[in-house]
Motif scaffolding. Sequence first.
Motif, PDB file in Angstrom:
ATOM      1  N   ASP A 128      32.011  53.348  28.063  1.00  0.00           N
ATOM      2  CA  ASP A 128      31.110  52.224  28.348  1.00  0.00           C
ATOM      3  C   ASP A 128      31.663  51.233  29.361  1.00  0.00           C
ATOM      4  OD1 ASP A 128      33.069  51.383  26.589  1.00  0.00           O
ATOM      5  OD2 ASP A 128      31.749  50.037  25.453  1.00  0.00           O
ATOM      6  N   PHE A 129      32.408  51.728  30.342  1.00  0.00           N
ATOM      7  CA  PHE A 129      32.951  50.822  31.363  1.00  0.00           C
ATOM      8  C   PHE A 129      31.815  50.166  32.141  1.00  0.00           C
ATOM      9  CE2 PHE A 129      32.191  54.604  33.862  1.00  0.00           C
ATOM     10  CZ  PHE A 129      31.813  54.114  35.106  1.00  0.00           C
ATOM     11  N   LYS A 130      32.105  49.007  32.723  1.00  0.00           N
ATOM     12  CA  LYS A 130      31.153  48.268  33.541  1.00  0.00           C
ATOM     13  C   LYS A 130      31.808  47.899  34.862  1.00  0.00           C
ATOM     14  CE  LYS A 130      28.079  47.989  30.187  1.00  0.00           C
ATOM     15  NZ  LYS A 130      26.805  48.741  30.245  1.00  0.00           N
ATOM     16  N   THR A 131      30.982  47.723  35.885  1.00  0.00           N
ATOM     17  CA  THR A 131      31.457  47.141  37.139  1.00  0.00           C
ATOM     18  C   THR A 131      30.718  45.826  37.371  1.00  0.00           C
ATOM     19  OG1 THR A 131      29.844  48.432  38.425  1.00  0.00           O
ATOM     20  CG2 THR A 131      32.075  49.337  38.228  1.00  0.00           C
ATOM     21  N   LEU A 132      31.375  44.922  38.072  1.00  0.00           N
ATOM     22  CA  LEU A 132      30.803  43.620  38.381  1.00  0.00           C
ATOM     23  C   LEU A 132      31.320  43.193  39.733  1.00  0.00           C
ATOM     24  CD1 LEU A 132      29.255  41.007  37.431  1.00  0.00           C
ATOM     25  CD2 LEU A 132      31.489  40.188  36.589  1.00  0.00           C
ATOM     26  N   LEU A 133      30.418  42.817  40.632  1.00  0.00           N
ATOM     27  CA  LEU A 133      30.830  42.390  41.966  1.00  0.00           C
ATOM     28  C   LEU A 133      31.546  41.042  41.901  1.00  0.00           C
ATOM     29  CD1 LEU A 133      27.726  43.315  44.195  1.00  0.00           C
ATOM     30  CD2 LEU A 133      29.700  44.724  43.571  1.00  0.00           C
ATOM     31  N   HIS A 134      32.503  40.852  42.812  1.00  0.00           N
ATOM     32  CA  HIS A 134      33.150  39.557  43.002  1.00  0.00           C
ATOM     33  C   HIS A 134      33.345  39.328  44.492  1.00  0.00           C
ATOM     34  CE1 HIS A 134      36.908  41.692  43.754  1.00  0.00           C
ATOM     35  NE2 HIS A 134      36.914  42.212  42.535  1.00  0.00           N
ATOM     36  N   THR A 135      33.987  38.246  44.865  1.00  0.00           N
ATOM     37  CA  THR A 135      34.088  37.896  46.282  1.00  0.00           C
ATOM     38  C   THR A 135      35.446  38.245  46.883  1.00  0.00           C
ATOM     39  OG1 THR A 135      34.800  35.617  45.863  1.00  0.00           O
ATOM     40  CG2 THR A 135      32.435  36.014  45.954  1.00  0.00           C
ATOM     41  N   GLY A 136      36.141  39.189  46.300  1.00  0.00           N
ATOM     42  CA  GLY A 136      37.451  39.582  46.801  1.00  0.00           C
ATOM     43  C   GLY A 136      38.474  39.493  45.682  1.00  0.00           C
ATOM     44  N   ASN A 137      39.609  40.165  45.866  1.00  0.00           N
ATOM     45  CA  ASN A 137      40.561  40.277  44.761  1.00  0.00           C
ATOM     46  C   ASN A 137      41.246  38.972  44.388  1.00  0.00           C
ATOM     47  OD1 ASN A 137      39.826  42.929  44.732  1.00  0.00           O
ATOM     48  ND2 ASN A 137      41.901  43.755  44.878  1.00  0.00           N
ATOM     49  N   THR A 138      41.322  38.029  45.315  1.00  0.00           N
ATOM     50  CA  THR A 138      41.862  36.716  44.954  1.00  0.00           C
ATOM     51  C   THR A 138      40.930  36.028  43.957  1.00  0.00           C
ATOM     52  OG1 THR A 138      42.945  36.499  47.103  1.00  0.00           O
ATOM     53  CG2 THR A 138      42.645  34.489  45.840  1.00  0.00           C
ATOM     54  N   ASP A 139      39.637  36.114  44.215  1.00  0.00           N
ATOM     55  CA  ASP A 139      38.650  35.607  43.260  1.00  0.00           C
ATOM     56  C   ASP A 139      38.750  36.365  41.943  1.00  0.00           C
ATOM     57  OD1 ASP A 139      36.231  34.458  42.134  1.00  0.00           O
ATOM     58  OD2 ASP A 139      35.168  36.252  42.805  1.00  0.00           O
ATOM     59  N   GLY A 140      38.930  37.682  42.028  1.00  0.00           N
ATOM     60  CA  GLY A 140      39.027  38.486  40.820  1.00  0.00           C
ATOM     61  C   GLY A 140      40.198  38.080  39.949  1.00  0.00           C
ATOM     62  N   TRP A 141      41.380  37.933  40.533  1.00  0.00           N
ATOM     63  CA  TRP A 141      42.577  37.538  39.782  1.00  0.00           C
ATOM     64  C   TRP A 141      42.404  36.141  39.197  1.00  0.00           C
ATOM     65  CZ3 TRP A 141      46.351  38.363  36.816  1.00  0.00           C
ATOM     66  CH2 TRP A 141      47.564  37.658  36.823  1.00  0.00           C
ATOM     67  N   SER A 142      41.824  35.240  39.967  1.00  0.00           N
ATOM     68  CA  SER A 142      41.613  33.880  39.487  1.00  0.00           C
ATOM     69  C   SER A 142      40.718  33.875  38.254  1.00  0.00           C
ATOM     70  CB  SER A 142      40.987  33.032  40.599  1.00  0.00           C
ATOM     71  OG  SER A 142      40.676  31.732  40.140  1.00  0.00           O
ATOM     72  N   ARG A 143      39.670  34.670  38.259  1.00  0.00           N
ATOM     73  CA  ARG A 143      38.766  34.731  37.099  1.00  0.00           C
ATOM     74  C   ARG A 143      39.474  35.316  35.881  1.00  0.00           C
ATOM     75  NH1 ARG A 143      32.732  36.847  38.611  1.00  0.00           N
ATOM     76  NH2 ARG A 143      32.774  36.423  40.854  1.00  0.00           N
ATOM     77  N   VAL A 144      40.283  36.337  36.107  1.00  0.00           N
ATOM     78  CA  VAL A 144      41.004  36.963  35.002  1.00  0.00           C
ATOM     79  C   VAL A 144      41.933  35.954  34.339  1.00  0.00           C
ATOM     80  CG1 VAL A 144      42.767  38.695  34.436  1.00  0.00           C
ATOM     81  CG2 VAL A 144      40.808  39.322  35.856  1.00  0.00           C
ATOM     82  N   LEU A 145      42.631  35.164  35.148  1.00  0.00           N
ATOM     83  CA  LEU A 145      43.505  34.144  34.572  1.00  0.00           C
ATOM     84  C   LEU A 145      42.710  33.152  33.740  1.00  0.00           C
ATOM     85  CD1 LEU A 145      45.984  33.372  37.503  1.00  0.00           C
ATOM     86  CD2 LEU A 145      46.406  34.716  35.439  1.00  0.00           C
ATOM     87  N   GLN A 146      41.502  32.827  34.153  1.00  0.00           N
ATOM     88  CA  GLN A 146      40.704  31.860  33.412  1.00  0.00           C
ATOM     89  C   GLN A 146      40.269  32.380  32.048  1.00  0.00           C
ATOM     90  OE1 GLN A 146      37.840  29.374  35.711  1.00  0.00           O
ATOM     91  NE2 GLN A 146      38.478  30.620  37.455  1.00  0.00           N
ATOM     92  N   ILE A 147      40.022  33.684  31.943  1.00  0.00           N
ATOM     93  CA  ILE A 147      39.545  34.188  30.649  1.00  0.00           C
ATOM     94  C   ILE A 147      40.671  34.665  29.738  1.00  0.00           C
ATOM     95  CG2 ILE A 147      37.335  34.864  31.669  1.00  0.00           C
ATOM     96  CD1 ILE A 147      38.274  37.820  31.223  1.00  0.00           C
ATOM     97  N   LEU A 148      41.877  34.888  30.284  1.00  0.00           N
ATOM     98  CA  LEU A 148      42.947  35.469  29.467  1.00  0.00           C
ATOM     99  C   LEU A 148      44.189  34.597  29.307  1.00  0.00           C
ATOM    100  CD1 LEU A 148      42.929  39.230  30.607  1.00  0.00           C
ATOM    101  CD2 LEU A 148      41.832  38.217  28.609  1.00  0.00           C
ATOM    102  N   ALA A 149      44.447  33.693  30.227  1.00  0.00           N
ATOM    103  CA  ALA A 149      45.728  32.972  30.222  1.00  0.00           C
ATOM    104  C   ALA A 149      45.574  31.546  29.708  1.00  0.00           C
ATOM    105  CB  ALA A 149      46.316  32.953  31.630  1.00  0.00           C
TER     106      ALA A 149
END
Length: 539
Positions: free
Chosen positions: A149-170
């Motif tokens: 059940d994997f999902k994909t979701l568009l973002h605005t580049g990997n810097t944006d991607g890493w920043s979002r990950v830190l917000q939900i996990l760190a």
Amino acid sequence: MSSEKMHKQDAIDLSHHLSVRGRSYERSPLKALIARYDDRPGLIKLFSGAPHEDYFPITSVDVHALPYDNFSATPASLSNSVSWFKRFFGLAPAQPKPITFTINHDPAPGDNGLNLTKALQYNPVRGLDYVAATINDFAARAFQPAYADFKTLLHTGNTDGWSRVLQILAEPGDTIIGEEWIYASALTAGAPANLKFISIEMDDEGLLPEKLRERLAGWDESVKGKRPHLMYTVPVGQNPSGRTMGLKRKQEVYDVCAEFDIIILEDDPYYFLQAGLYKPKDVRARTATSGANQTDEEWLASLAPSFLRVDTQGRVIRIDTVSKFLAPGLRLGWFTTSPLFAERLERVGEVATQAPNGLGTAVVGGLLREWTQDGFIRWLRGVRALYTVRRDYFVDALYDTFDVERSVVTEKTDGRDVCVAYAKQNGMREKGVRRPLFEFIPPTSGLFIWLKVAFPPYLRHRYHNSKESLEMLFWTSLADNGVVFSPGNFFSYVGKGAEDVPDFNAEGHYRISFSHVSPADARKTAQILDATLREFFAA
């Protein structure tokens, strides 16, 4: 549903990893309203603050693009042909066969939603539907996640991607697991939350699983605080060191992460730039072209797989970007992850970047539609071949300028060659005892060569009063002589609680990007490096 997918399990519940902030994001009520009613025909829609599309000043966009097979799929075809060589390095005018398509203002049947009325308007965080669906299909084909059940979701580049990950996990003050050398912007992104990083030793195939297990098993929370639960890795063409993890290594690292309940952030912008082992010029000249007759599926299968291939639990958050194989200014990338993390990352996007750039996304959508998915893969093969030639050309320049000896150090390189460079004397080897000037391992992926310079003790004595490290003093000498690399200290965590700070007076490390270098500049760079080393090392 395919039989393969039916045999895969869904992602497990990993919600305990969410930070307080990550749990607190709520769906924007306006975004929810728009999602529910925006596509319903015949409805009078007075709930949105969207501007009227008739007042958009852009009425159409004509796109002229290269065909998907504009570049040869094999490096040998590029480097063995004089015309390709000149065209590749800009020494002769290119003769592209452009494809053209128009992004019109008004919606039309069969336009896949790629029109300016849609693209220039506010859009859901997931972006334009056609692009989102095409990327999802491509991710399934290219990465083959090991859960259903994997999902994909568009973002605005990997810097944006890493920043979002830190917000939900760190949480503020958390410790993040990193590799021995860590991408500089990944470190910087953690600074506002006072995040700390630990560096896990690498060999030539990347992070060492036994060192990771040793570090986690010995973690004392009474001294160091909460044990890390998030790991950041660039496993292909590692930035800055250029190292690449194979499938066996990824499985071993994944097993440790599953054992200690670690989430893996797989930052993989260089995945499709896997060049293979470097071969010196004389070897390439007598070696038959490899991969010329590969099918697309065979080529995809030849790549070092994603962590997703071994992820049976949904603990990998993978971020991809079009920056390295299309253009960074398009500001488009995507997550591939579990439904849990995809939903949380979407909520962050609703109150931050929102949807990726609509016009850029529509251009990418047009390319994917015109090329088709098979054509897109063929384009990736061509770009990979181009950067392989650039890699080869730069390493060739080092071979031509220095006396380079290749040696195998099995315990550190998994049997790959380490290149040790010595000075040449009037085109001949220097007599007597020779001092190695630097060493490197030609990268098998990515855009970087990682140079290590060992500084002898007498240099430390000579500059003992300097406020700068020997690494930075040598870097400054290179810059003064006309070439600038990225110094290794950019890629090392030296903040609060740092445990693994290298001695920059014992060794200097330098990241060299070959993505823009011309043949003349490659030769000139090697010559400046040679002259600066001789000058700096002079007794």
